[in-house]
Design an enzyme around this catalytic site. Structure first.
Site, PDB file in Angstrom:
ATOM      1  N   SER A   1       0.806  -1.445  -0.089  1.00  0.00           N
ATOM      2  CA  SER A   1       0.001   0.069   0.070  1.00  0.00           C
ATOM      3  C   SER A   1       0.698   1.214   0.060  1.00  0.00           C
ATOM      4  O   SER A   1       1.929   1.183   0.636  1.00  0.00           O
ATOM      5  CB  SER A   1      -0.777   0.066   1.183  1.00  0.00           C
ATOM      6  OG  SER A   1      -1.466   1.167   1.520  1.00  0.00           O
TER       7      SER A   1
ATOM      8  N   TYR B   1      -2.155  -0.315  10.302  1.00  0.00           N
ATOM      9  CA  TYR B   1      -2.423  -0.880   9.249  1.00  0.00           C
ATOM     10  C   TYR B   1      -1.210  -0.644   8.268  1.00  0.00           C
ATOM     11  O   TYR B   1      -0.692  -1.453   7.661  1.00  0.00           O
ATOM     12  CB  TYR B   1      -3.877  -0.136   8.624  1.00  0.00           C
ATOM     13  CG  TYR B   1      -3.900  -0.797   7.092  1.00  0.00           C
ATOM     14  CD1 TYR B   1      -3.420   0.383   6.069  1.00  0.00           C
ATOM     15  CD2 TYR B   1      -3.939  -2.014   6.497  1.00  0.00           C
ATOM     16  CE1 TYR B   1      -3.391  -0.006   4.686  1.00  0.00           C
ATOM     17  CE2 TYR B   1      -3.896  -2.136   5.136  1.00  0.00           C
ATOM     18  CZ  TYR B   1      -3.669  -1.264   4.481  1.00  0.00           C
ATOM     19  OH  TYR B   1      -3.678  -1.639   3.042  1.00  0.00           O
TER      20      TYR B   1
ATOM     21  N   LYS C   1       1.763  -3.134   6.846  1.00  0.00           N
ATOM     22  CA  LYS C   1       2.328  -3.368   5.432  1.00  0.00           C
ATOM     23  C   LYS C   1       3.898  -3.068   5.333  1.00  0.00           C
ATOM     24  O   LYS C   1       4.583  -3.651   4.785  1.00  0.00           O
ATOM     25  CB  LYS C   1       1.615  -2.365   4.644  1.00  0.00           C
ATOM     26  CG  LYS C   1       0.270  -2.560   4.337  1.00  0.00           C
ATOM     27  CD  LYS C   1       0.096  -4.152   3.498  1.00  0.00           C
ATOM     28  CE  LYS C   1      -1.383  -4.296   3.489  1.00  0.00           C
ATOM     29  NZ  LYS C   1      -1.772  -5.691   2.805  1.00  0.00           N
TER      30      LYS C   1
END
Ligand code: WQD
Length: 340
Positions: free
Chosen positions: A126, A151, A155
């Site tokens: 991402s 989050y 990643k």
């Protein structure tokens, strides 16, 4: 026929990628636990391609079940790993669940790739790893900055795990850093499934227009941008899906140069929130009801991709523009409403 495992294959990007893989002649097996999708997606994929993907339901953070799956599927030739929790705001409230799910699942998959000699994996990453870039457009060489959310941190951690694992083991990975995937398949049979109140801009726009939401809140118009609203690189989910097929072909076809390659998946164009709204109003003929509200914590001001490396090295380029993205999102919302 080459067999590809797609984890999270009934999700938004996963389902669109399964369609493209099947249409390119790959055999697909999906693993999903429906934490953010519905089993109906399998039938809708089948209605699009005429081929029902093989499927197993279990949680990839369960080490025993994952090992059992791979023991029974030794003929897997490549993996596309989507299965992860992905809501920035939710991760602020549930950090442990995010680390447990997103990181342990990857470790369980890597353990079995090593055990069964599976070499190639495409990893769903991402643009959130960049935070607020110092320079725009942002390239793959931009410094990875302090994560703004658990989050984004998962990643970053997964990319670091892949960097060390792929250099120590006969494993190769292409990490694809998505910018803002939006829109839906032209058939309006698959799209972004609305489970609860949407976090993301585009489903909130279409749900407001269809009457499911009263008003869209525009989070901030005091940014240092031309119209004051935040800028993102929105990219059609089908363009994203096609990039995954190109990435798998690159590795299975031996073209991949190194153990871990990283590519930005964006259009290279930044659009503000108001520009997205204007595009929606243009393609739908609907007047959108929105109000300017304070900024949302955790939002960066502006980010869009430098796509040269993906265009030149991967040989992939986004083809669909903003109006096509918004028209497909609106067609999908209307199809959902007609089923009610
Ligand atoms: C976009 C813009 C909001 C909702 C997403 C994914 C993340 C990552 C990157 C894949 C922002 C504004 C939003 C609303 C608004 N993708 N907005 N009103 O935050 O860029 O992150 O793309 O990994 O996982 O979540 O996307 O759609 O939430 O926000 O004004 O009701 O729209 O402030 O400027 P974001 P988003």
């Amino acid at each position: 026929m080459k067999k590809i495992l797609v984890t999270g294959g009934t999700g938004f990007i996963g389902s669109h990628t399964v369609v493209e893989l099947q249409q390119e002649g790959y055999e697909v097996i999906i693993v999903d636990n429906f934490s953010n999708s519905s089993i109906d997606v399998l039938d809708n994929i089948t209605r699009i391609t005429g081929i029902k993907p093989a499927f197993e339901e279990f949680d990839l953070s369960d080490r025993i079940k994952t090992a059992d799956f791979f023991r029974r599927n030794k003929d897997i030739e490549g993996i596309i790993h989507f299965a992860a929790f992905k809501a920035v705001g939710e991760s602020m409230e549930k950090p442990i669940e995010y680390y447990q799910n997103n990181v342990v699942s990857l470790l369980n998959i890597l353990e079995n790739m090593k055990a069964y000699g599976i070499r190639d994996m495409v990893f769903s990453s991402s643009c959130t790893v960049y935070g607020q870039p110092d320079e725009l457009p942002v390239t793959e060489q931009a410094p990875i900055k302090q994560a703004w959310s658990p989050y984004g941190n998962t990643k970053q951690m997964c990319e670091e795990i892949l960097s060390f694992t792929t250099s120590a083991l006969p494993i190769r990975t292409i990490a694809l850093r998505y910018f803002n995937p939006i829109g839906a398949h032209e058939s309006a049979l698959i799209g972004e499934l609305p489970l609860g109140v949407p976090n993301n801009l585009v489903p909130f726009i279409t749900q407001t227009a269809i009457g499911l939401r009263k008003v869209l809140s525009v989070f901030g118009d005091d940014y240092n941008t031309p119209d004051g609203t935040a800028i993102r690189d929105y990219i059609h989910v089908v363009d994203i899906a096609k990039a995954h097929v190109v990435a798998i072909q690159r590795m299975i076809g031996e073209k991949g140069k190194s153990d871990l390659e990283i590519f930005n998946l964006g259009t290279g164009n930044g659009s503000s929130v108001l520009e997205v709204i204007q595009s929606f109003e243009r393609v739908s003929g609907e007047k959108l009801n929105y109000q300017i509200k304070p900024r949302r914590p955790g939002d960066v001001e502006k980010v869009w991709a430098d796509t040269r490396f993906a265009n030149e090295e991967l040989g992939w380029k986004a083809e669909l523009g903003m109006d096509e993205m918004m028209a497909s999102a609106w067609k999908w919302e209307k199809a959902l409403a007609s089923k009610k």
